[in-house]
Design an enzyme around this catalytic site. Structure first.
Site: not given
Length: 456
Positions: A77, A133, A156, A164
């Site tokens: 992301g 992402g 992350e 996530d």
């Protein structure tokens, strides 16, 4: 033929961040921010969500292909853009960003045509960098093709965040405790390693991708026998490198099976005192540099993911990410983004700074509802898993006890024409996610998932 986005898309016609090409009954979705390594913006996420939603209902679309322009598939992301937008507005801008991203992940993971046995295949060409992402828009799909250029990681914890996008679902289902290792350390895998551990379903040399795409674009069916028949002739089963982490699975299993992050690091240090292995020293150093809070919530997330559906994982992860964005418990995401992505001094000042002062009570709060009357949990429409996954999951479980069930499982794999590479090595089928695991991993016990009296 280039297409505009489907009706109702949030991505405007003037946007070129996401390109859509149609070839007969095949649609190709192209992530198009090559200078930014195809990092996902809010516009791209909404456009992809609109495309998947529309095409799942379109009987004329039989196959979706997703790829990225440039040297990356998708590096994750757009964290910097997200942080800056939240600085201008509020953390709820980020909450909306992740809500749409998780809805997209869930749509891809459960993308099934309403007619029985009529499945819309999601097919990702993982040629280049696949991180964060980028894993969310690819690894939930049915076919995941890695290449000799693929670099995968979930980094992350080095940013003050946690893996996530449903990572607690697909990482927790890797053999042994390899998922804990990847999630906590952010270790990189190449295409051969992705295939070997089951994150990829196929490996195809990058130079052969144009020919594979040309063959796929000629398809006029969503029959999985036909899809497998197209991919298999292009696929290979490469050997992993000698220094691969997959060749250190005994260390990984022994160390990353521990109940707490502190115990994991202590065990790694004990092994490092007995063996001269640069991998051990590198892993220890990486863990000690990561955000202590991120490490603890990540370990608990992966452990809980082992017994949850993909929807349950995303539901829980949305609560977690909202706490991270809100910054009321820790502002490590903002500090990590500053140090790694913005100022690039690579010297984040984590708060709390040490593992031993990240208490269980603080970790527990990340898994609770947000105390805000204007905040809502992630609302996912209940979708029933495909019958193939239910049957294979049950048989995979029974096969541990019954040789008859084992034989039935093998027969079902053949009948369902699951993606395969060929070659002589034995494969273990993970029926919960529809993939082959290319190594004969030892079975291990899992620490208790109960949050009562358990530290992470």
């Amino acid at each position: 033929m280039a297409l505009s986005f489907p009706p109702g898309s949030y991505a405007g016609a003037d946007s070129d961040e996401l390109l859509v090409e149609a070839n007969g009954s095949t649609c190709t979705l192209i992530l198009n921010r090559p200078k930014q390594l195809n990092a996902l913006t809010s516009t791209m996420i909404k456009g992809l969500l609109s495309c998947f939603t529309a095409y799942e209902k379109d009987d004329g679309i039989k196959l979706l292909i997703m790829k990225g322009n440039g040297r990356a598939f998708c590096a994750g992301g757009d964290v910097v853009g997200c942080i800056r937008s939240m600085d201008k507005e509020s953390w709820k801008w980020g909450a909306d960003f992740f809500r749409n991203e998780y809805l997209l992940n869930y749509t891809i993971a459960t993308c099934v045509k309403p007619q029985v046995s009529y499945i819309l295949h999601s097919f990702s060409l993982l040629d280049g960098i696949v991180m964060g992402g980028g894993a969310g828009v690819s690894l939930h799909g049915r076919f995941r093709v890695a290449t000799d250029n693929t670099v995968f990681a979930m980094p992350e914890t080095a940013l003050g965040h946690f893996p996530d996008i449903g990572a607690s679902y697909f990482l927790s289902r890797l053999p042994g405790f390899y998922g804990e290792y990847l999630a906590l350390s952010g270790a990189r895998l190449d295409g051969a390693e992705m295939l070997a551990c089951g994150l990829a379903t196929h490996f195809v040399e990058s130079k052969r991708l144009p020919m594979l795409e040309e063959s796929l674009e000629k398809m006029d069916t969503s029959n999985i026998f036909a899809v497998c028949g197209i991919i298999d002739p292009f696929a290979q089963q490469p050997s992993v490198k000698v220094n691969s982490s997959l060749n250190r699975f005994e260390f990984i299993n022994k160390c990353f099976s521990k109940r707490t992050v502190e115990e994991i690091i202590i065990t790694l240090e004990q092994e490092a005192s007995k063996f001269s292995d640069g991998w051990l020293a590198e892993t220890i150093n990486t863990l000690k540099k990561a955000s202590p809070t991120s490490l603890k919530i990540t370990l608990r997330s992966i452990r809980e993911g082992r017994t949850q559906t993909v929807g349950e994982c995303l539901f829980r992860e949305y609560r977690m990410v909202c706490h991270v964005l809100r910054g009321d418990l820790s502002r490590d995401l903002y500090e990590g983004s500053r140090a790694i992505l913005i100022d690039k001094d690579r010297n984040p000042k984590w708060m709390p700074p040490r593992l031993e002062i990240v208490h269980d009570e603080a970790v527990e709060q990340y898994f609770s509802k947000i105390d805000d009357p204007n905040w809502e949990d992630l609302n996912l429409l209940q979708k029933h898993p495909h019958a193939r996954n239910i049957s294979m999951y049950l048989l995979s479980s029974l096969s541990l006890l019954s040789p008859i069930a084992s034989a039935l499982k093998v027969a079902m794999e053949f009948m369902l024409c699951l993606p395969s590479i060929g070659g002589s090595s034995a494969a273990i089928f993970d029926g919960t996610h529809g993939r082959h695991l290319r190594w004969s991993w030892p079975r291990v016990s899992v620490p208790t998932n109960s949050t009562s009296g358990t530290t992470y």
